[in-house]
Every structure is written in structure tokens, then in C-alpha cells.
Design a protein around this motif. Structure first.
Motif, PDB file in Angstrom:
ATOM      1  N   LEU A  13       0.771  -1.016   0.145  1.00  0.00           N
ATOM      2  CA  LEU A  13      -0.248   0.075  -0.123  1.00  0.00           C
ATOM      3  C   LEU A  13       0.787   1.394  -0.049  1.00  0.00           C
ATOM      4  O   LEU A  13       0.667   2.286  -0.578  1.00  0.00           O
ATOM      5  CB  LEU A  13      -1.080   0.096   1.065  1.00  0.00           C
ATOM      6  CG  LEU A  13      -2.068  -1.171   1.068  1.00  0.00           C
ATOM      7  CD1 LEU A  13      -2.807  -0.907   2.472  1.00  0.00           C
ATOM      8  CD2 LEU A  13      -3.012  -0.864  -0.308  1.00  0.00           C
ATOM      9  N   ALA A  17       1.004   4.076  -2.958  1.00  0.00           N
ATOM     10  CA  ALA A  17       0.656   5.399  -2.869  1.00  0.00           C
ATOM     11  C   ALA A  17       1.881   6.222  -3.448  1.00  0.00           C
ATOM     12  O   ALA A  17       1.584   7.125  -4.083  1.00  0.00           O
ATOM     13  CB  ALA A  17       0.733   5.839  -1.414  1.00  0.00           C
ATOM     14  N   SER A  43      -6.576  -2.901  -0.352  1.00  0.00           N
ATOM     15  CA  SER A  43      -7.281  -2.628   0.779  1.00  0.00           C
ATOM     16  C   SER A  43      -8.738  -3.447   1.259  1.00  0.00           C
ATOM     17  O   SER A  43      -8.796  -3.998   2.310  1.00  0.00           O
ATOM     18  CB  SER A  43      -7.640  -0.988   0.820  1.00  0.00           C
ATOM     19  OG  SER A  43      -6.377  -0.292   0.871  1.00  0.00           O
ATOM     20  N   ARG A  53      -8.843   1.013   7.076  1.00  0.00           N
ATOM     21  CA  ARG A  53      -9.418   0.799   5.746  1.00  0.00           C
ATOM     22  C   ARG A  53     -10.470   1.736   5.284  1.00  0.00           C
ATOM     23  O   ARG A  53     -10.490   2.223   3.762  1.00  0.00           O
ATOM     24  CB  ARG A  53     -10.301  -0.610   6.050  1.00  0.00           C
ATOM     25  CG  ARG A  53     -10.814  -1.296   4.773  1.00  0.00           C
ATOM     26  CD  ARG A  53     -11.425  -2.564   5.304  1.00  0.00           C
ATOM     27  NE  ARG A  53     -11.740  -3.483   3.812  1.00  0.00           N
ATOM     28  CZ  ARG A  53     -12.971  -3.404   3.424  1.00  0.00           C
ATOM     29  NH1 ARG A  53     -14.090  -2.794   4.124  1.00  0.00           N
ATOM     30  NH2 ARG A  53     -13.419  -4.252   2.365  1.00  0.00           N
ATOM     31  N   LEU A  56      -8.687   4.755   3.715  1.00  0.00           N
ATOM     32  CA  LEU A  56      -7.893   4.544   2.572  1.00  0.00           C
ATOM     33  C   LEU A  56      -8.808   4.601   1.466  1.00  0.00           C
ATOM     34  O   LEU A  56      -8.844   5.285   0.397  1.00  0.00           O
ATOM     35  CB  LEU A  56      -7.012   3.454   2.744  1.00  0.00           C
ATOM     36  CG  LEU A  56      -5.937   3.427   3.595  1.00  0.00           C
ATOM     37  CD1 LEU A  56      -5.264   1.891   3.626  1.00  0.00           C
ATOM     38  CD2 LEU A  56      -4.775   4.535   2.863  1.00  0.00           C
ATOM     39  N   TYR A  60      -9.042   6.908  -2.101  1.00  0.00           N
ATOM     40  CA  TYR A  60      -8.866   6.401  -3.268  1.00  0.00           C
ATOM     41  C   TYR A  60     -10.085   6.735  -3.959  1.00  0.00           C
ATOM     42  O   TYR A  60      -9.951   7.276  -5.316  1.00  0.00           O
ATOM     43  CB  TYR A  60      -8.930   4.714  -3.176  1.00  0.00           C
ATOM     44  CG  TYR A  60      -7.790   4.055  -2.653  1.00  0.00           C
ATOM     45  CD1 TYR A  60      -6.635   4.781  -2.696  1.00  0.00           C
ATOM     46  CD2 TYR A  60      -8.262   3.021  -1.742  1.00  0.00           C
ATOM     47  CE1 TYR A  60      -5.446   3.984  -1.888  1.00  0.00           C
ATOM     48  CE2 TYR A  60      -6.927   2.421  -1.065  1.00  0.00           C
ATOM     49  CZ  TYR A  60      -5.832   2.776  -1.096  1.00  0.00           C
ATOM     50  OH  TYR A  60      -4.724   2.459  -0.305  1.00  0.00           O
ATOM     51  N   MET A  82      -2.779   9.888   2.097  1.00  0.00           N
ATOM     52  CA  MET A  82      -2.493   8.412   2.555  1.00  0.00           C
ATOM     53  C   MET A  82      -1.268   7.794   2.850  1.00  0.00           C
ATOM     54  O   MET A  82      -1.038   6.963   3.768  1.00  0.00           O
ATOM     55  CB  MET A  82      -3.485   7.670   1.402  1.00  0.00           C
ATOM     56  CG  MET A  82      -4.610   7.952   1.209  1.00  0.00           C
ATOM     57  SD  MET A  82      -5.725   7.125   0.262  1.00  0.00           S
ATOM     58  CE  MET A  82      -5.005   7.691  -1.423  1.00  0.00           C
ATOM     59  N   LEU A  86      -0.327   5.920   6.133  1.00  0.00           N
ATOM     60  CA  LEU A  86       0.375   4.470   6.530  1.00  0.00           C
ATOM     61  C   LEU A  86       1.693   4.688   7.152  1.00  0.00           C
ATOM     62  O   LEU A  86       1.823   3.606   8.095  1.00  0.00           O
ATOM     63  CB  LEU A  86       0.555   3.963   4.996  1.00  0.00           C
ATOM     64  CG  LEU A  86      -0.733   3.487   4.092  1.00  0.00           C
ATOM     65  CD1 LEU A  86      -0.270   3.610   2.767  1.00  0.00           C
ATOM     66  CD2 LEU A  86      -1.173   2.174   4.708  1.00  0.00           C
TER      67      LEU A  86
END
Length: 96
Positions: A13, A17, A43, A53, A56, A60, A82, A86
Motif C-alpha cells: 500500500l 501510494a 485494501s 481501511r 484509505l 482512493y 494516505m 500509512l
């Protein structure tokens, strides 16, 4: 949450990104869309129902909307946010 997020999923992830932001910077919007779609799939399939979750998946969706509205700056900023989220998961406290 960091113990619930497998390191391989975290790595994927984070890389997606970064790749999405790079694609936007390089004006490769189709690549950015594909990257976001992949990150969204990861995700949905690999993260449990949790705040991360949800955040994210919301991000998106916002990236896609920004790209569809010809606003690559906003799309890139969502990807940066994002990525920061993370990193915060990775740096957060760990339960022993």
C-alpha cells in the motif's frame, strides 16, 4: 492497528501510494488510476473492517474523483495524505 496490518500489505500500500503520486507528477493519469484501483483492491481484500481501511477507501475514491475532474494537484495531495497515514500506522505504538 499496526500488528493487524501485515508488513507485506503495508509495504504494498505504501509503494502504491508513492507510485500513484509519481504517476500524477509525470502526467500519467491512466497509470495513476490503475495504481489506485490496485491499492483499492488490496485494501478491500487484505484489511479488516477498521478505521484505516475506511480512510484509505475514501481516499482512493477522492483520488479518482479529482482525476476525473482534471484536478491532479488534489489527487496527488490525497495520495500524500494516505502515504502519511500509512507511515503513522508503521510508527505507531505496538502492543506487546
Amino acid at each position: 492497528m499496526s500488528r493487524d496490518l501485515p508488513s507485506d500489505v503495508h509495504t504494498v500500500l505504501t509503494q502504491l501510494a508513492e507510485a500513484g503520486e509519481t504517476a500524477i507528477s509525470d502526467v500519467e493519469f491512466d497509470t495513476a488510476r490503475q495504481t489506485v484501483a490496485t491499492a483499492e483492491t488490496v485494501s478491500r481484500n487484505k484489511l479488516p473492517e477498521c478505521e484505516l481501511r475506511s480512510q484509505l477507501l475514501h481516499g482512493y475514491e477522492q483520488v479518482r474523483t479529482a482525476l476525473d475532474n482534471d484536478d491532479p494537484d488534489a489527487a496527488a495531495e490525497y495520495l500524500r495524505a494516505m502515504h502519511r497515514r500509512l507511515v503513522a500506522v508503521d510508527d505507531g505504538p505496538r502492543a506487546d
